[in-house]
Design a protein around this motif. Structure first.
Motif, PDB file in Angstrom:
ATOM      1  N   ASP A   1      14.741  -7.437   9.425  1.00  0.00           N
ATOM      2  CA  ASP A   1      13.529  -7.567  10.232  1.00  0.00           C
ATOM      3  C   ASP A   1      12.425  -8.208   9.398  1.00  0.00           C
ATOM      4  N   GLN A   2      12.751  -8.683   8.216  1.00  0.00           N
ATOM      5  CA  GLN A   2      11.861  -9.335   7.252  1.00  0.00           C
ATOM      6  C   GLN A   2      10.828  -8.370   6.664  1.00  0.00           C
ATOM      7  N   ARG A   3      10.973  -7.073   6.896  1.00  0.00           N
ATOM      8  CA  ARG A   3      10.067  -6.084   6.300  1.00  0.00           C
ATOM      9  C   ARG A   3      10.836  -5.058   5.476  1.00  0.00           C
ATOM     10  N   SER A   4      12.065  -4.785   5.868  1.00  0.00           N
ATOM     11  CA  SER A   4      12.877  -3.750   5.225  1.00  0.00           C
ATOM     12  C   SER A   4      14.025  -4.399   4.466  1.00  0.00           C
ATOM     13  N   ASP A   5      14.710  -3.585   3.661  1.00  0.00           N
ATOM     14  CA  ASP A   5      15.921  -4.078   3.006  1.00  0.00           C
ATOM     15  C   ASP A   5      16.921  -4.459   4.081  1.00  0.00           C
ATOM     16  N   PRO A   6      17.725  -5.491   3.841  1.00  0.00           N
ATOM     17  CA  PRO A   6      18.662  -5.936   4.869  1.00  0.00           C
ATOM     18  C   PRO A   6      19.872  -5.019   5.002  1.00  0.00           C
ATOM     19  N   ILE A   7      20.511  -5.104   6.151  1.00  0.00           N
ATOM     20  CA  ILE A   7      21.840  -4.528   6.359  1.00  0.00           C
ATOM     21  C   ILE A   7      22.809  -5.622   5.931  1.00  0.00           C
ATOM     22  N   VAL A   8      23.814  -5.260   5.137  1.00  0.00           N
ATOM     23  CA  VAL A   8      24.729  -6.266   4.595  1.00  0.00           C
ATOM     24  C   VAL A   8      26.166  -5.887   4.916  1.00  0.00           C
ATOM     25  N   LEU A   9      26.913  -6.846   5.453  1.00  0.00           N
ATOM     26  CA  LEU A   9      28.341  -6.692   5.696  1.00  0.00           C
ATOM     27  C   LEU A   9      29.070  -7.628   4.740  1.00  0.00           C
ATOM     28  N   ARG A  10      30.097  -7.093   4.064  1.00  0.00           N
ATOM     29  CA  ARG A  10      30.946  -7.894   3.179  1.00  0.00           C
ATOM     30  C   ARG A  10      32.395  -7.614   3.568  1.00  0.00           C
ATOM     31  N   CYS A  11      33.180  -8.653   3.681  1.00  0.00           N
ATOM     32  CA  CYS A  11      34.577  -8.512   4.086  1.00  0.00           C
ATOM     33  C   CYS A  11      35.487  -9.018   2.972  1.00  0.00           C
TER      34      CYS A  11
ATOM     35  N   ALA B   1       4.305  -3.522   5.992  1.00  0.00           N
ATOM     36  CA  ALA B   1       4.890  -4.136   4.804  1.00  0.00           C
ATOM     37  C   ALA B   1       4.777  -5.655   4.927  1.00  0.00           C
ATOM     38  N   PRO B   2       4.589  -6.338   3.808  1.00  0.00           N
ATOM     39  CA  PRO B   2       4.506  -7.796   3.879  1.00  0.00           C
ATOM     40  C   PRO B   2       5.850  -8.386   4.314  1.00  0.00           C
ATOM     41  N   LEU B   3       5.784  -9.524   4.960  1.00  0.00           N
ATOM     42  CA  LEU B   3       7.004 -10.192   5.406  1.00  0.00           C
ATOM     43  C   LEU B   3       7.781 -10.716   4.217  1.00  0.00           C
ATOM     44  N   ARG B   4       9.102 -10.567   4.296  1.00  0.00           N
ATOM     45  CA  ARG B   4      10.000 -11.145   3.294  1.00  0.00           C
ATOM     46  C   ARG B   4      10.571 -12.397   3.924  1.00  0.00           C
ATOM     47  N   THR B   5      10.136 -13.522   3.454  1.00  0.00           N
ATOM     48  CA  THR B   5      10.590 -14.776   4.041  1.00  0.00           C
ATOM     49  C   THR B   5      11.651 -15.411   3.157  1.00  0.00           C
ATOM     50  N   GLY B   6      12.355 -16.360   3.711  1.00  0.00           N
ATOM     51  CA  GLY B   6      13.380 -17.068   2.960  1.00  0.00           C
ATOM     52  C   GLY B   6      14.732 -16.403   3.089  1.00  0.00           C
ATOM     53  N   PRO B   7      15.734 -17.044   2.506  1.00  0.00           N
ATOM     54  CA  PRO B   7      17.101 -16.516   2.588  1.00  0.00           C
ATOM     55  C   PRO B   7      17.246 -15.202   1.828  1.00  0.00           C
TER      56      PRO B   7
END
Length: 182
Positions: free
Chosen positions: A100-110, A42-48
Motif C-alpha cells: 500500500d506504499q506505507r507498510s512493509d510489503p507482502i512477499v510471495l516467493r516460489c 506514514a510517508p509514502l514508499r515510492t519506487g520498486p
C-alpha cells in the motif's frame, strides 16, 4: 429591596461571569496541551520493492511460472487494498510483492528449498482453504511455508496485516497447484 443591595448583587454576578471566562481560558488551553497529538500518516514508499535474493532452485518450474502468472493484481487487507508492486532489479525469480506504499510489503516467493522446520512430525501446520501451511513467526512478520504442493512457496505477511491475503493466496494455490502428500 433597596438600591445598594441590587448593585451589590449585579456586581457579584458580573464578577462570577468574568471568573468563569478566566477559568475557561486558563483550563481550556491546558486541556489542549494534554490532548494526544494526531498521528501523521506514514510517508509514502515510492519506487520498486527491493527483495533480498534467497535460494530458489525450482523458481523456473512450470508450477512456479503458472502460480506467478495467476497471482491477483490486488490483495485486500481489511479496508486497505494492496497493489502488486514492481520489483527492483535484479528481481529474484518467481517472486511477487504487494504494497500500500506505507507498510512493509507482502512477499510471495516460489521454488524455494524445503524449510528446515518442515519435518514429517511437524505439528503446527495450518490448513487454510484446504492448503497446508507452516507458519514461522519473527518480530515483524509471519512467513507461511506451503507444505502440501509440488513446490515450496513462502508468503511473508507483516504483523497487523490480517488474514485476507493468506486466504486469497491459499484459494489461488488450491486452484492452481496439485496437492501432494505431506
Amino acid at each position: 429591596m433597596d438600591r445598594p443591595r441590587i448593585l451589590i448583587a449585579a456586581g457579584l454576578a458580573g464578577l462570577l461571569v468574568v471568573g468563569v471566562i478566566i477559568v475557561a481560558i486558563v483550563f481550556g488551553s491546558r486541556t489542549d496541551e494534554l490532548a494526544e497529538p494526531a498521528v501523521p500518516p506514514a510517508p509514502l514508499r515510492t519506487g520498486p520493492v527491493a527483495l533480498v535474493p534467497v535460494p530458489a532452485p525450482n523458481a523456473g518450474s512450470a508450477d512456479c511460472t503458472t502460480l506467478v502468472q495467476k497471482v491477483p493484481a490486488t490483495l485486500q487487507s481489511g479496508s486497505t487494498t494492496l497493489t502488486k508492486a514492481a520489483l527492483a532489479e535484479p528481481a529474484p525469480p518467481a517472486s511477487v510483492a504487494w504494497t500500500d506504499q506505507r507498510s512493509d510489503p507482502i512477499v510471495l516467493r516460489c521454488g524455494l528449498d524445503k524449510p528446515a522446520e518442515l519435518k514429517p512430525d511437524t505439528q503446527n501446520l495450518r490448513a487454510i482453504d484446504g492448503v497446508a501451511w507452516l507458519p514461522i513467526d519473527s518480530e515483524t512478520a509471519t512467513t507461511w511455508y506451503l507444505a502440501d504442493r509440488p513446490v515450496y512457496v513462502a508468503l511473508t505477511i507483516p504483523r497487523g496485516t490480517g488474514t485476507g491475503p493468506l486466504q486469497d493466496i491459499s484459494s489461488l494455490i488450491g486452484k492452481t497447484l496439485t496437492k501432494k502428500p505431506l
